[in-house]
Design a protein around this motif. Structure first.
Motif, PDB file in Angstrom:
ATOM      1  N   GLY A  52       0.855  -1.266   0.110  1.00 42.08           N
ATOM      2  CA  GLY A  52       0.103   0.062  -0.125  1.00 42.08           C
ATOM      3  C   GLY A  52       0.952   1.113  -0.031  1.00 42.08           C
ATOM      4  O   GLY A  52       0.144   2.263   0.229  1.00 42.08           O
ATOM      5  N   VAL A  53       2.258   1.241  -0.143  1.00 39.33           N
ATOM      6  CA  VAL A  53       3.009   2.438  -0.246  1.00 39.33           C
ATOM      7  C   VAL A  53       2.824   2.882  -1.646  1.00 39.33           C
ATOM      8  O   VAL A  53       3.561   2.684  -2.615  1.00 39.33           O
ATOM      9  CB  VAL A  53       4.428   2.129  -0.056  1.00 39.33           C
ATOM     10  N   THR A 228       4.506   0.702   9.345  1.00 36.17           N
ATOM     11  CA  THR A 228       3.151   1.060   9.124  1.00 36.17           C
ATOM     12  C   THR A 228       2.300   0.224   8.452  1.00 36.17           C
ATOM     13  O   THR A 228       2.637  -0.726   7.597  1.00 36.17           O
ATOM     14  CB  THR A 228       3.403   2.376   7.959  1.00 36.17           C
ATOM     15  N   GLN A 229       0.925  -0.102   8.817  1.00 35.12           N
ATOM     16  CA  GLN A 229      -0.013  -0.643   7.943  1.00 35.12           C
ATOM     17  C   GLN A 229      -0.608   0.261   7.312  1.00 35.12           C
ATOM     18  O   GLN A 229      -1.476   1.180   7.496  1.00 35.12           O
ATOM     19  CB  GLN A 229      -1.050  -1.356   9.300  1.00 35.12           C
ATOM     20  N   CYS A 230      -0.532   0.192   5.954  1.00 33.27           N
ATOM     21  CA  CYS A 230      -1.272   1.301   5.205  1.00 33.27           C
ATOM     22  C   CYS A 230      -2.754   0.697   4.609  1.00 33.27           C
ATOM     23  O   CYS A 230      -2.860  -0.537   4.729  1.00 33.27           O
ATOM     24  CB  CYS A 230      -0.343   1.417   3.846  1.00 33.27           C
ATOM     25  N   ARG A 232      -6.444   2.028   2.488  1.00 31.44           N
ATOM     26  CA  ARG A 232      -7.233   2.948   1.776  1.00 31.44           C
ATOM     27  C   ARG A 232      -8.689   3.488   2.161  1.00 31.44           C
ATOM     28  O   ARG A 232      -9.414   2.632   2.836  1.00 31.44           O
ATOM     29  CB  ARG A 232      -7.551   2.190   0.285  1.00 31.44           C
ATOM     30  N   SER A 266      -0.279  11.418   9.568  1.00 34.45           N
ATOM     31  CA  SER A 266      -0.430  10.470   8.743  1.00 34.45           C
ATOM     32  C   SER A 266      -0.092  11.333   7.307  1.00 34.45           C
ATOM     33  O   SER A 266      -0.278  12.470   7.251  1.00 34.45           O
ATOM     34  CB  SER A 266      -1.746   9.916   8.407  1.00 34.45           C
ATOM     35  N   TYR A 277      -4.998   7.127   0.067  1.00 32.51           N
ATOM     36  CA  TYR A 277      -3.756   6.239   0.635  1.00 32.51           C
ATOM     37  C   TYR A 277      -3.420   6.580   2.000  1.00 32.51           C
ATOM     38  O   TYR A 277      -3.293   8.170   2.121  1.00 32.51           O
ATOM     39  CB  TYR A 277      -2.890   5.991  -0.391  1.00 32.51           C
ATOM     40  N   ASN A 279      -0.746   6.685   5.072  1.00 36.09           N
ATOM     41  CA  ASN A 279       0.194   6.191   5.680  1.00 36.09           C
ATOM     42  C   ASN A 279       0.625   6.667   7.114  1.00 36.09           C
ATOM     43  O   ASN A 279       0.914   7.827   7.092  1.00 36.09           O
ATOM     44  CB  ASN A 279       1.694   6.445   4.412  1.00 36.09           C
ATOM     45  N   THR A 283       2.630   3.006  12.607  1.00 38.90           N
ATOM     46  CA  THR A 283       1.732   2.222  13.204  1.00 38.90           C
ATOM     47  C   THR A 283       2.110   1.583  14.451  1.00 38.90           C
ATOM     48  O   THR A 283       1.513   1.015  15.243  1.00 38.90           O
ATOM     49  CB  THR A 283       0.909   1.260  12.119  1.00 38.90           C
ATOM     50  N   GLY A 331       3.773  -2.746   6.241  1.00 38.71           N
ATOM     51  CA  GLY A 331       4.866  -1.798   5.663  1.00 38.71           C
ATOM     52  C   GLY A 331       6.118  -1.791   6.663  1.00 38.71           C
ATOM     53  O   GLY A 331       6.179  -1.255   7.564  1.00 38.71           O
TER      54      GLY A 331
END
Length: 463
Positions: A52-53, A228-230, A232, A266, A277, A279, A283, A331
């Motif tokens: 998700g980056v 990080t847990q990305c 949407r 974020s 998205y 970021n 997290t 992430g």
């Protein structure tokens, strides 16, 4: 688990087909080598797709395949050049990047650029994976590529300092691959560690590499760059008010106290086809990677993401948005790092190149700040434009003579890795490793014996 006695031979085995692995596969093929690639995800891109980056931060780069990726994605309407339209303030804890209308070339600069003039490349992750696959397939002109997705490296065997085979778990069973050369693009350097190569975890002491910005005594247990847990989010008119039932087993009290105390920020990047998205920075502390099994850590971070969205709604009146995609890959900015033939330091970043080697060893360019996240971190610290030498891809002599390591776990210090870890830099490392591997196959030599002048010409590093 299914078993099989299938044995496959190849010139080059690429482990991990994220940004670096994509570049390694493609350039190995373009150089005439046969290639087998494996990845745990169902497609290519790794952190930049399944993690998700979904943007490339501003930054200098060699003239590589990234430009073709960008061109195709923008033509499809699946990418655009973004600029910061909203900065973090007391009223909100997020910075937003939205469409600018500028050309792709404006994203290729970072050092010395005012924040208002910085541009990033924002894209749809599924489209990025599709275009990466297209470019690898197009490079396979003679049926020399085999890719195993949803597959994991298990172990390897060695004859002295030569990797002779790698065992891989695929959806159809266990296979054995016998490569002439291995490129470890796994981020966690799974092959390098299995081969017994030297590696590091966490901070380095100031004395170890002469880095004045490093601590005199590294933290114990090791401190890693934040993770990080990305996810949407989409504006649905509904707000996250409750944590989904499946996460009720996670104790979030400490996390909620952390959010109130540190007011985490974020990066919000608008997607070309709608939604944002997110970021989170971060997290969790990076050292959680060493404390929890992967599945449990992922579960904890997903719960924190929902808690964060609820906190934003309550604390900053961020209402009407729902999480519509939780990315399946966590992430991670840092895990294990090779201690290789040359270790890139933060001082090299300031100087512009590895002084003991010289500029003619450079195989990638970057200019992102040394950027760490989490409690006790120093945040962004400017570096300058710098080159990464080829020797950062090589294990120490006598450890694994047919191995190249091209990923965030290449031979960097903790501080240097916090700058060199970005996606476009990883693509460059992969391209250099793939071209080097093809030269090895052509000339019957090891990565240590590659004609560096020819390698640099192939990847445009001497221009």
């Amino acid at each position: 688990m299914k078993t099989t006695s299938s044995i496959y031979h190849t010139d080059v085995l690429v482990i991990g087909i994220g940004s670096a692995g994509f570049g390694a596969v493609r350039n190995s093929l373009l150089g005439g080598a046969s290639v087998i690639g494996i990845d745990a995800n169902p497609g290519p891109g790794g952190t930049s797709t399944f993690g998700g980056v979904n943007n490339w931060e501003p930054g200098i780069s060699l003239n590589g395949v990234h430009s073709e990726l960008a061109r195709r994605l923008m033509e499809r309407g699946d990418a655009f050049v973004g600029r910061t339209t909203e900065y973090v303030s007391s009223a909100n804890r997020w910075a937003t990047s939205d469409r600018s209308g500028d050309g792709y070339e404006t994203t290729l600069r970072r050092f010395g650029v005012h924040p208002d003039d910085m541009r990033r490349f924002q894209y749809e992750p599924d489209a990025m994976a599709q275009v990466m696959q297209e470019l690898m397939d197009e490079a396979d002109t003679n049926g020399r590529l085999t890719l195993y997705y949803n597959s994991r490296f298990v172990d390897l065997t060695m004859d002295g300092t030569i990797i002779t085979s790698c065992t891989v778990e695929t959806p159809d069973g266990i296979i054995v691959i016998r490569p002439k050369l291995v490129i470890d693009c796994s981020a966690d350097i799974v092959a390098a560690r299995a081969a017994g190569c030297s590696y590091a975890v966490g901070e380095d002491s100031a004395a170890q590499y002469g880095e004045e910005a490093a601590p005199d005594v590294p933290a114990s247990p090791p401190r890693l760059n934040g993770l990080t847990q990305c996810f949407r989010i989409t504006h649905t008119g509904e707000t996250v008010t409750e944590i989904p039932e499946c996460y009720r087993d996670v104790d979030l009290s400490g996390w909620e106290d952390y959010m109130e105390r540190y007011q985490p920020v974020s990066c919000f990047s608008v997607y070309p086809r709608g939604g944002i998205y997110v970021n989170m920075l971060p997290t969790g502390e990076g050292e959680l990677f060493l404390q929890y099994p992967p599945e449990e850590l992922k579960h904890i971070c997903e719960a924190r993401a929902y808690s964060y969205m609820r906190w934003l709604a309550k604390r900053y009146n961020f209402t009407g948005w729902q999480i519509t995609r939780m990315f399946p890959m966590l992430g991670l900015r840092e895990t294990y790092r090779l201690i290789g033939k040359y270790v890139l330091t933060r001082d090299d970043l300031h100087h512009g190149y590895a002084t003991s080697l010289g500029k003619d060893h450079t195989i990638a360019l970057a200019d992102h700040p040394a950027d760490t996240h989490g409690r006790g971190s120093a945040g962004c610290r400017e570096t300058g434009r710098y080159g990464i030498p080829y020797e950062c891809l090589l294990p120490k002599s006598g450890e694994a003579d047919n191995l190249l390591v091209a990923c965030r776990g290449s031979s960097f210090t903790h501080l240097a890795a916090s700058s060199a870890r970005l996606s476009r830099t990883m693509i460059q490392l992969g391209e250099a490793a793939g071209s080097a591997a093809a030269l090895c196959i052509r000339d019957g030599c090891t990565p240590y014996e590659v004609n560096l002048e020819e390698l640099r010409k192939r990847i445009g590093a001497d221009e």
